[in-house]
Design a protein around this motif. Sequence first.
Motif, PDB file in Angstrom:
ATOM      1  N   LEU A   1      54.103   0.629  -6.418  1.00 22.69           N
ATOM      2  CA  LEU A   1      53.259  -0.511  -6.061  1.00 22.69           C
ATOM      3  C   LEU A   1      52.859  -1.305  -7.303  1.00 22.69           C
ATOM      4  N   VAL A   2      52.430  -0.603  -8.332  1.00 22.85           N
ATOM      5  CA  VAL A   2      52.034  -1.280  -9.575  1.00 22.85           C
ATOM      6  C   VAL A   2      53.214  -2.047 -10.160  1.00 22.85           C
ATOM      7  N   SER A   3      54.380  -1.435 -10.133  1.00 20.43           N
ATOM      8  CA  SER A   3      55.580  -2.076 -10.657  1.00 20.43           C
ATOM      9  C   SER A   3      55.930  -3.340  -9.871  1.00 20.43           C
ATOM     10  N   ARG A   4      55.829  -3.288  -8.562  1.00 22.31           N
ATOM     11  CA  ARG A   4      56.126  -4.464  -7.731  1.00 22.31           C
ATOM     12  C   ARG A   4      55.152  -5.601  -8.012  1.00 22.31           C
TER      13      ARG A   4
ATOM     14  N   ASN B   1      54.781 -11.265 -13.306  1.00 30.65           N
ATOM     15  CA  ASN B   1      55.407 -11.405 -14.630  1.00 30.65           C
ATOM     16  C   ASN B   1      54.550 -10.839 -15.752  1.00 30.65           C
ATOM     17  N   VAL B   2      54.008  -9.643 -15.500  1.00 31.45           N
ATOM     18  CA  VAL B   2      53.247  -8.918 -16.518  1.00 31.45           C
ATOM     19  C   VAL B   2      53.742  -7.481 -16.525  1.00 31.45           C
ATOM     20  N   SER B   3      53.307  -6.713 -17.500  1.00 23.91           N
ATOM     21  CA  SER B   3      53.700  -5.303 -17.531  1.00 23.91           C
ATOM     22  C   SER B   3      52.768  -4.494 -16.629  1.00 23.91           C
ATOM     23  N   PRO B   4      53.257  -3.386 -16.098  1.00 22.39           N
ATOM     24  CA  PRO B   4      52.394  -2.539 -15.277  1.00 22.39           C
ATOM     25  C   PRO B   4      51.121  -2.110 -16.009  1.00 22.39           C
TER      26      PRO B   4
ATOM     27  N   LYS C   1      55.371 -12.029  -2.454  1.00 21.86           N
ATOM     28  CA  LYS C   1      56.256 -11.870  -3.619  1.00 21.86           C
ATOM     29  C   LYS C   1      56.515 -10.408  -3.944  1.00 21.86           C
ATOM     30  N   ALA C   2      55.502  -9.571  -3.735  1.00 22.78           N
ATOM     31  CA  ALA C   2      55.617  -8.155  -4.083  1.00 22.78           C
ATOM     32  C   ALA C   2      56.146  -7.308  -2.925  1.00 22.78           C
ATOM     33  N   GLY C   3      56.235  -7.908  -1.743  1.00 28.96           N
ATOM     34  CA  GLY C   3      56.732  -7.165  -0.590  1.00 28.96           C
ATOM     35  C   GLY C   3      55.743  -6.146  -0.050  1.00 28.96           C
ATOM     36  N   VAL C   4      54.459  -6.491  -0.112  1.00 27.68           N
ATOM     37  CA  VAL C   4      53.417  -5.612   0.416  1.00 27.68           C
ATOM     38  C   VAL C   4      52.528  -6.415   1.358  1.00 27.68           C
TER      39      VAL C   4
END
Length: 72
Positions: A47-50, A56-59, A24-27
């Motif tokens: 990375l944290v943002s992804r 579905n939370v804030s960084p 989902k995060a592309g990592v």
Amino acid sequence: MTSLMNLRTARRIARLTQAQLAAKAGVEQATISMLENGLIRRPSYELVSRLADALNVSPAELFPIEPIEAKA
């Protein structure tokens, strides 16, 4: 609560495996594992943002910013 506990907890609340979150995060799944095991201590904002978007939370919920103490 430490950042790695925040990430692991958020992932488990979302009912995602490390592999699913990574997709989902592309990592890479290894990146999730290293974060959760404290092997990556200062992840990039990107990375944290992804990860935050994928969960579905804030960084800040995943990796709270710790204040830097001023030197005397």
